[in-house]
Design a protein around this motif. Structure first.
Motif, PDB file in Angstrom:
ATOM      1  N   THR A 172       0.623  -1.213  -0.061  1.00  0.00           N
ATOM      2  CA  THR A 172      -0.072   0.071  -0.059  1.00  0.00           C
ATOM      3  C   THR A 172       1.014   1.194  -0.018  1.00  0.00           C
ATOM      4  O   THR A 172       0.625   2.093  -0.789  1.00  0.00           O
ATOM      5  CB  THR A 172      -1.034   0.082   1.209  1.00  0.00           C
ATOM      6  N   ARG A 173       2.003   1.303   0.930  1.00  0.00           N
ATOM      7  CA  ARG A 173       2.936   2.473   0.610  1.00  0.00           C
ATOM      8  C   ARG A 173       3.632   2.684  -0.567  1.00  0.00           C
ATOM      9  O   ARG A 173       3.383   3.692  -1.145  1.00  0.00           O
ATOM     10  CB  ARG A 173       3.639   2.117   1.983  1.00  0.00           C
ATOM     11  N   ILE A 174       3.841   1.476  -1.317  1.00  0.00           N
ATOM     12  CA  ILE A 174       4.460   1.713  -2.393  1.00  0.00           C
ATOM     13  C   ILE A 174       3.592   2.303  -3.497  1.00  0.00           C
ATOM     14  O   ILE A 174       3.775   3.087  -4.158  1.00  0.00           O
ATOM     15  CB  ILE A 174       5.256   0.341  -2.952  1.00  0.00           C
ATOM     16  N   PHE A 175       2.248   1.692  -3.343  1.00  0.00           N
ATOM     17  CA  PHE A 175       1.299   2.149  -4.316  1.00  0.00           C
ATOM     18  C   PHE A 175       1.255   3.550  -4.152  1.00  0.00           C
ATOM     19  O   PHE A 175       0.917   4.494  -5.294  1.00  0.00           O
ATOM     20  CB  PHE A 175      -0.044   1.250  -4.096  1.00  0.00           C
ATOM     21  N   LYS A 176       0.793   3.970  -3.028  1.00  0.00           N
ATOM     22  CA  LYS A 176       0.496   5.496  -2.673  1.00  0.00           C
ATOM     23  C   LYS A 176       1.748   6.295  -3.228  1.00  0.00           C
ATOM     24  O   LYS A 176       1.454   7.552  -3.750  1.00  0.00           O
ATOM     25  CB  LYS A 176       0.240   5.769  -1.418  1.00  0.00           C
ATOM     26  N   GLU A 177       2.983   5.988  -2.972  1.00  0.00           N
ATOM     27  CA  GLU A 177       3.818   6.909  -3.204  1.00  0.00           C
ATOM     28  C   GLU A 177       4.267   6.897  -4.566  1.00  0.00           C
ATOM     29  O   GLU A 177       4.708   7.856  -5.289  1.00  0.00           O
ATOM     30  CB  GLU A 177       5.300   6.374  -2.334  1.00  0.00           C
ATOM     31  N   LEU A 178       4.165   5.794  -5.441  1.00  0.00           N
ATOM     32  CA  LEU A 178       4.199   5.888  -6.779  1.00  0.00           C
ATOM     33  C   LEU A 178       3.282   6.725  -7.458  1.00  0.00           C
ATOM     34  O   LEU A 178       3.473   7.544  -8.480  1.00  0.00           O
ATOM     35  CB  LEU A 178       4.189   4.493  -7.466  1.00  0.00           C
ATOM     36  N   ALA A 179       1.941   6.747  -7.170  1.00  0.00           N
ATOM     37  CA  ALA A 179       1.004   7.668  -7.485  1.00  0.00           C
ATOM     38  C   ALA A 179       1.243   9.075  -7.343  1.00  0.00           C
ATOM     39  O   ALA A 179       1.350   9.791  -8.171  1.00  0.00           O
ATOM     40  CB  ALA A 179      -0.495   7.081  -6.940  1.00  0.00           C
ATOM     41  N   ALA A 180       1.734   9.290  -6.296  1.00  0.00           N
ATOM     42  CA  ALA A 180       2.041  10.801  -5.791  1.00  0.00           C
ATOM     43  C   ALA A 180       3.604  11.291  -6.600  1.00  0.00           C
ATOM     44  O   ALA A 180       3.566  12.132  -6.914  1.00  0.00           O
ATOM     45  CB  ALA A 180       2.526  10.636  -4.227  1.00  0.00           C
ATOM     46  N   GLN A 181       4.338  10.352  -7.234  1.00  0.00           N
ATOM     47  CA  GLN A 181       5.401  10.658  -7.927  1.00  0.00           C
ATOM     48  C   GLN A 181       4.954  10.685  -9.280  1.00  0.00           C
ATOM     49  O   GLN A 181       5.956  10.898 -10.152  1.00  0.00           O
ATOM     50  CB  GLN A 181       6.413   9.502  -7.743  1.00  0.00           C
ATOM     51  N   GLY A 182       3.870  10.337  -9.702  1.00  0.00           N
ATOM     52  CA  GLY A 182       3.363  10.649 -11.093  1.00  0.00           C
ATOM     53  C   GLY A 182       3.289   9.337 -11.967  1.00  0.00           C
ATOM     54  O   GLY A 182       2.939   9.332 -13.127  1.00  0.00           O
ATOM     55  N   TYR A 183       3.540   8.261 -11.300  1.00  0.00           N
ATOM     56  CA  TYR A 183       3.506   6.951 -12.125  1.00  0.00           C
ATOM     57  C   TYR A 183       2.054   6.535 -12.411  1.00  0.00           C
ATOM     58  O   TYR A 183       1.318   6.912 -11.490  1.00  0.00           O
ATOM     59  CB  TYR A 183       4.209   5.682 -11.500  1.00  0.00           C
TER      60      TYR A 183
END
Length: 122
Positions: free
Chosen positions: A22-33
């Motif tokens: 979940t943390r990886i998913f949220k961070e990638l979304a925040a980084q524009g992926y």
């Protein structure tokens, strides 16, 4: 050609935001992926749908980040092969020699590393 910024995270928890998937998913979304969450139970996380299988994802996924127990990896790799995934990141704790060989034999790039650390995102 597949967009190198389209990823799926297998192993996103819809009930525990502290879990790595979940943390990886949220961070990638925040980084524009363009990132898609997967969990066999489905649901939503951070207002986004959680897909039960890779076949349900409405885009061509370039890479998959595995945050799964080793016993679930062979089935996950099978889904990746069927979906035409180009690379799989086997996170620490999500490794299985047979699954990794299965991916490599299918021509998928196998990476044994933390996606976030290796790409300077954490």
């Amino acid at each position: 050609m597949a967009d190198r910024r389209v990823y799926a995270v297998m192993g996103v928890s819809v009930t525990d935001a502290s879990k790595y998937g979940t943390r990886i998913f949220k961070e990638l979304a925040a980084q524009g992926y363009r990132v898609y969450a997967l969990n066999p139970k489905g649901g939503t996380v951070a207002g986004q749908p959680v897909y039960r299988t890779l076949a349900e994802v409405p885009a061509q996924v370039y890479g998959v980040i595995m945050v799964l127990p080793p016993a679930a990896l062979e089935e996950a790799v099978r889904q990746c092969i069927e979906a035409g995934v180009k690379e799989i990141w086997f996170q620490p704790g999500a490794r299985d020699e047979r699954a990794q060989q299965q991916a490599a034999d299918a021509g998928i790039d196998v990476i044994e590393d933390c996606f976030m650390a290796a790409n300077g995102l954490w």
